[in-house]
Design an enzyme around this catalytic site. Structure first.
Site, PDB file in Angstrom:
ATOM      1  N   SER A  88     -12.280-111.251 -23.741  1.00  9.83           N
ATOM      2  CA  SER A  88     -12.951-109.958 -23.804  1.00  9.83           C
ATOM      3  C   SER A  88     -12.204-108.984 -24.707  1.00  9.83           C
ATOM      4  O   SER A  88     -10.966-108.968 -24.745  1.00  9.83           O
ATOM      5  CB  SER A  88     -13.042-109.366 -22.393  1.00  9.83           C
ATOM      6  OG  SER A  88     -13.433-108.008 -22.420  1.00  9.83           O
ATOM      7  N   TYR A 110      -9.641-106.849 -14.534  1.00  7.74           N
ATOM      8  CA  TYR A 110     -10.449-107.770 -15.343  1.00  7.74           C
ATOM      9  C   TYR A 110      -9.782-108.032 -16.693  1.00  7.74           C
ATOM     10  O   TYR A 110      -9.603-109.183 -17.113  1.00  7.74           O
ATOM     11  CB  TYR A 110     -11.843-107.186 -15.549  1.00  7.74           C
ATOM     12  CG  TYR A 110     -12.664-107.910 -16.598  1.00  7.74           C
ATOM     13  CD1 TYR A 110     -13.267-109.130 -16.308  1.00  7.74           C
ATOM     14  CD2 TYR A 110     -12.823-107.376 -17.874  1.00  7.74           C
ATOM     15  CE1 TYR A 110     -14.003-109.807 -17.276  1.00  7.74           C
ATOM     16  CE2 TYR A 110     -13.562-108.041 -18.840  1.00  7.74           C
ATOM     17  CZ  TYR A 110     -14.155-109.252 -18.534  1.00  7.74           C
ATOM     18  OH  TYR A 110     -14.874-109.906 -19.496  1.00  7.74           O
ATOM     19  N   LYS A 148     -27.112-106.859 -13.766  1.00  8.27           N
ATOM     20  CA  LYS A 148     -25.750-106.353 -13.861  1.00  8.27           C
ATOM     21  C   LYS A 148     -25.592-104.892 -13.442  1.00  8.27           C
ATOM     22  O   LYS A 148     -24.472-104.386 -13.331  1.00  8.27           O
ATOM     23  CB  LYS A 148     -25.217-106.534 -15.286  1.00  8.27           C
ATOM     24  CG  LYS A 148     -25.094-107.995 -15.704  1.00  8.27           C
ATOM     25  CD  LYS A 148     -24.461-108.147 -17.066  1.00  8.27           C
ATOM     26  CE  LYS A 148     -23.002-107.753 -17.063  1.00  8.27           C
ATOM     27  NZ  LYS A 148     -22.348-107.979 -18.370  1.00  8.27           N
TER      28      LYS A 148
END
Length: 259
Positions: A88, A110, A148
């Site tokens: 990411s 994350y 989401k």
């Protein structure tokens, strides 16, 4: 080829399955299933993860995103399976340089889980006999992200707000917030092209162009008749909020044809 896809019921996973199902034999794994058997698999595409950037259960994030990923890449090494995994652009944090060798600045559990796994792979790179390829996705959007919620892209979130309430909520200062928004079909395209790349490493995947979040809100507002309302950035988001992201695609374009 026989391909194992983790996280196949997620946003990117669904698009990956749709693109590959007619050409390859697919197997699937989602968190909570029995651990996958890698014997006979040619390629593993590891997309499964807790993907929320505001998830605060550190142990849970590390267990699913880091510990399981380590197990999976080791199994791929054991059975000589070509391994691709989702990383990411959040690993860049508030840094302003977006090349793969630039300093990183993870600001959430994350982002840390993604960076630590990249680091684990690099540290053990001498053992990989098959390619181990990581992709730092920038801001992905497209069909299939409806579930989401607040973690969906502005394209999806703003349209949903407009249709349900007639009001699009954007953070104060959004005229200065720019993102590299990449269509999910581009993500799939990169994974497919890397099937034929016998090289390990990490690559950015974006468009190389940044667009303001305000411009997206204005586009949706014009199409739907909704009005735009500014709201403060919540404290838990402000500490990690990236004002600007734009993928440097030099390395990617030197590896595969990409436009």
């Amino acid at each position: 080829m026989k391909i194992l896809i983790t996280g196949h019921t997620g946003f990117i996973g669904k698009n990956m399955v749709e693109a590959l199902k007619d050409e390859h034999k697919l197997k699937f794994y989602n968190w909570g299933d029995n651990l996958p058997d890698l014997r006979g698999i040619d390629i593993c595409i590891h997309l499964g993860a807790i993907s929320s950037t505001i998830a605060d259960d550190v142990n849970k994030v590390m267990e699913q995103n880091y510990d399981f990923s380590k197990w999976l890449v080791e199994e791929c090494w054991r059975f000589r399976v070509h391994f691709q995994y989702a990383s990411s652009a959040s690993v860049y944090g508030l840094k302003g340089k977006f090349t793969e060798d630039a300093p990183v600045d993870p600001r959430s559990p994350y982002a840390w889980s993604k960076y630590l796994f990249e680091r684990y792979v690099e540290k053990h790179s001498n053992k990989w006999e098959c390619p181990v390829q990581g992709f730092r996705y920038f801001n992905v959007y497209g069909p299939g992200e409806e579930h989401k919620g607040n973690q969906s892209s502005p394209f999806q979130k703003f349209r949903k707000q407009a249709e349900e309430t007639g009001i699009i909520e954007i953070f104060e200062g959004s005229h200065e917030f720019y993102r590299d928004f990449v269509p999910v079909k581009k993500i799939v395209e990169v994974h497919r092209k890397f099937f034929d790349v016998n090289q390990s490493g990490v690559w950015n995947v974006g468009t190389g162009k940044a667009r303001s979040i305000l411009s997206i809100a204005e586009e949706v507002a014009e199409q739907t008749g909704a009005r735009i309302m500014y709201v403060p950035i919540p404290a838990n988001i402000a500490i990690q909020y990236q004002k600007y992201t734009c993928a440097d695609l030099t390395k990617l374009k030197n590896t595969i044809p990409y436009d």
